[in-house]
Write a protein that holds these residues in place. Structure first.
Motif, short mmCIF file in Angstrom:
data_model
loop_
_atom_site.label_atom_id
_atom_site.label_comp_id
_atom_site.label_asym_id
_atom_site.label_seq_id
_atom_site.Cartn_x
_atom_site.Cartn_y
_atom_site.Cartn_z
N GLU A 44 0.83 -1.20 0.00
CA GLU A 44 0.00 0.00 0.00
C GLU A 44 0.86 1.26 0.00
N HIS A 45 2.00 1.20 0.68
CA HIS A 45 2.91 2.35 0.68
C HIS A 45 3.44 2.62 -0.73
N PHE A 46 3.85 1.57 -1.43
CA PHE A 46 4.30 1.73 -2.81
C PHE A 46 3.18 2.22 -3.71
N ASP A 47 1.98 1.69 -3.51
CA ASP A 47 0.84 2.08 -4.34
C ASP A 47 0.55 3.57 -4.22
N ARG A 48 0.67 4.11 -3.02
CA ARG A 48 0.40 5.54 -2.82
C ARG A 48 1.45 6.42 -3.47
N GLN A 49 2.63 5.87 -3.73
CA GLN A 49 3.68 6.65 -4.38
C GLN A 49 3.32 6.99 -5.81
N ASN A 50 2.34 6.31 -6.39
CA ASN A 50 1.91 6.57 -7.76
C ASN A 50 0.63 7.41 -7.81
N LYS A 51 0.28 8.02 -6.68
CA LYS A 51 -0.95 8.81 -6.60
C LYS A 51 -0.62 10.22 -6.13
N PRO A 52 -1.55 11.16 -6.34
CA PRO A 52 -1.28 12.55 -5.92
C PRO A 52 -0.88 12.68 -4.46
N MET A 53 -1.41 11.82 -3.59
CA MET A 53 -1.11 11.94 -2.17
C MET A 53 0.35 11.65 -1.84
N SER A 54 1.11 11.13 -2.78
CA SER A 54 2.50 10.74 -2.50
C SER A 54 3.32 11.90 -1.96
N ARG A 55 3.02 13.12 -2.42
CA ARG A 55 3.81 14.28 -2.00
C ARG A 55 3.68 14.55 -0.50
N PHE A 56 2.60 14.05 0.10
CA PHE A 56 2.36 14.32 1.52
C PHE A 56 2.93 13.24 2.43
N ILE A 57 3.28 12.09 1.88
CA ILE A 57 3.64 10.92 2.68
C ILE A 57 5.16 10.80 2.83
N GLY A 58 5.59 10.62 4.06
CA GLY A 58 7.02 10.49 4.33
C GLY A 58 7.46 9.04 4.31
N THR A 59 8.28 8.67 5.26
CA THR A 59 8.86 7.33 5.28
C THR A 59 7.89 6.32 5.87
N LEU A 60 8.15 5.04 5.58
CA LEU A 60 7.44 3.95 6.22
C LEU A 60 8.17 3.62 7.52
N ILE A 279 -8.96 17.96 3.71
CA ILE A 279 -9.88 18.22 2.60
C ILE A 279 -11.22 18.74 3.13
N ASP A 280 -11.71 18.12 4.19
CA ASP A 280 -12.99 18.54 4.78
C ASP A 280 -12.95 19.99 5.24
N LEU A 281 -11.77 20.48 5.63
CA LEU A 281 -11.62 21.85 6.10
C LEU A 281 -11.23 22.82 4.99
N ASP A 282 -11.17 22.31 3.74
CA ASP A 282 -10.76 23.12 2.58
C ASP A 282 -9.31 23.60 2.67
N VAL A 283 -8.52 22.95 3.50
CA VAL A 283 -7.10 23.27 3.56
C VAL A 283 -6.41 22.70 2.32
N LEU A 284 -6.82 21.50 1.90
CA LEU A 284 -6.38 20.88 0.67
C LEU A 284 -7.57 20.62 -0.22
N ALA A 285 -7.33 20.57 -1.53
CA ALA A 285 -8.38 20.22 -2.48
C ALA A 285 -8.38 18.72 -2.70
N GLU A 286 -9.55 18.18 -3.01
CA GLU A 286 -9.68 16.75 -3.24
C GLU A 286 -8.71 16.25 -4.29
N GLY A 287 -8.56 16.99 -5.37
CA GLY A 287 -7.68 16.57 -6.45
C GLY A 287 -6.22 16.59 -6.10
N ASP A 288 -5.85 17.29 -5.03
CA ASP A 288 -4.48 17.31 -4.59
C ASP A 288 -4.09 16.04 -3.82
N VAL A 289 -5.12 15.27 -3.43
CA VAL A 289 -4.87 14.09 -2.62
C VAL A 289 -5.29 12.80 -3.34
N HIS A 290 -6.50 12.82 -3.93
CA HIS A 290 -7.06 11.62 -4.55
C HIS A 290 -7.12 11.77 -6.06
N PRO A 291 -6.86 10.67 -6.80
CA PRO A 291 -6.93 10.73 -8.27
C PRO A 291 -8.36 10.91 -8.75
#
Length: 291
Positions: A44-60, A279-291
């Motif tokens: 799952e960690h590798f899978d997220r690296q191919n999605k927009p959310m990857s920029r937010f995720i640090g180390t495992l 996202i719920d607080l409009d701090v991030l946009a949905e498209g910035d996190v989820h494809p």
């Protein structure tokens, strides 16, 4: 849900928020309360690296004892990890761990146990580890009572960082709001970077319906850090930490200066949950996190 029709200014604000939360959420899926099996956590960690959310995720985040097994599940990809060890295991961090196929030990997180809780001999052991592995950043998890000005200055001098626990499976693992503010101020005064772990599932503070425990909000903490860095004092930072309104917290971050220089990241067993609360607080946009 993606919010269309954002103004240019609103979009610039969200872009700035994206940058502020870059590599902010460390992936501790194998730990409490998720306990995700190792092979699945790595997949799952590798899978997220191919999605927009990857920029937010640090180390495992993985226990030292799991590194050799983890190497079996990486395939052809390089897994960037932070290895968690105790002061009793410092001697077990052998150089051959750095030669495991496709395992990049980016950092080590050391927890004080046993005798290390009653003396400071561990400082010399940590400094020796840093000298031996200069490309590996070292975090030291220290309980509230030992986060003193003297110790944080020594950590800063040797090039380490502070790890501090903000929750867990027992009530006593949750610091009081005042204790947390004092720890944050002590680290900030010494220019010591820190990361947090446990209990930070949502942006705003909340009370868990099952346990009844009041959890800190990571956005509250970030805003409190920005407040302290601005020199506004512990009383105001405490008010921010205990606030339930997102607007002043977001304003504090947007007007604060380089709060991430202090608050580097926090560990969460479900990296998607805290992102969704932003996202719920409009701090991030949905498209910035989820494809």
């Amino acid at each position: 849900m993606q919010k269309w029709g954002l103004s240019f200014v609103e979009r610039i604000v969200i872009m700035n928020n994206v940058q502020q939360f870059h590599r902010f959420f460390d992936d501790s899926a194998v730990y409490y309360p998720c306990f995700v099996p190792l092979d699945r956590a790595i997949g799952e960690h590798f899978d997220r690296q191919n999605k927009p959310m990857s920029r937010f995720i640090g180390t495992l985040i993985l226990p030292l004892a799991k590194l050799e097994e983890a190497a079996q599940y990486t395939g052809d990809e390089v897994l960037r990890v932070s290895a968690v060890i105790s002061t009793d295991e410092l001697a077990d961090l052998r150089r051959d761990f750095y030669e495991l196929p496709n395992i990049d030990i980016a950092s080590v997180e050391i927890k004080l146990v046993g005798a290390a809780l009653t003396n400071t001999a561990w400082l010399g052991d940590v400094e020796k580890l840093i000298q031996q592995h200069r490309n590996t950043f070292v975090w030291v998890e220290i309980p509230t009572a030992l986060v003193t000005a003297d110790i944080v200055r020594k950590l800063r001098h040797m090039g380490a960082g502070l790890k501090y626990r903000t929750g867990g499976d027992r009530e006593e693992l949750f610091p009081t709001p005042q204790d947390l503010i004092t720890v944050l101020r002590t680290a900030i005064d010494a220019a010591l970077p820190f990361k947090l772990t446990a209990g930070l599932h949502r942006a705003l503070r909340y009370r868990d319906e099952k346990t009844g425990r009041l959890h800190f909000g990571f956005l509250n903490i970030a805003a409190a850090v920005a407040t302290l860095r601005a020199g506004k004092g512990e009383a105001e930072a405490l008010s921010v930490l205990e606030g339930d309104d997102a607007a002043p917290l977001i304003y504090a971050l947007q007007s604060g200066e380089n709060w991430r220089d202090s608050f580097r990241s926090f560990s969460t067993c479900n990296v998607v949950e805290p992102l969704n609360t932003l996202i719920d607080l409009d701090v991030l946009a949905e498209g910035d996190v989820h494809p």
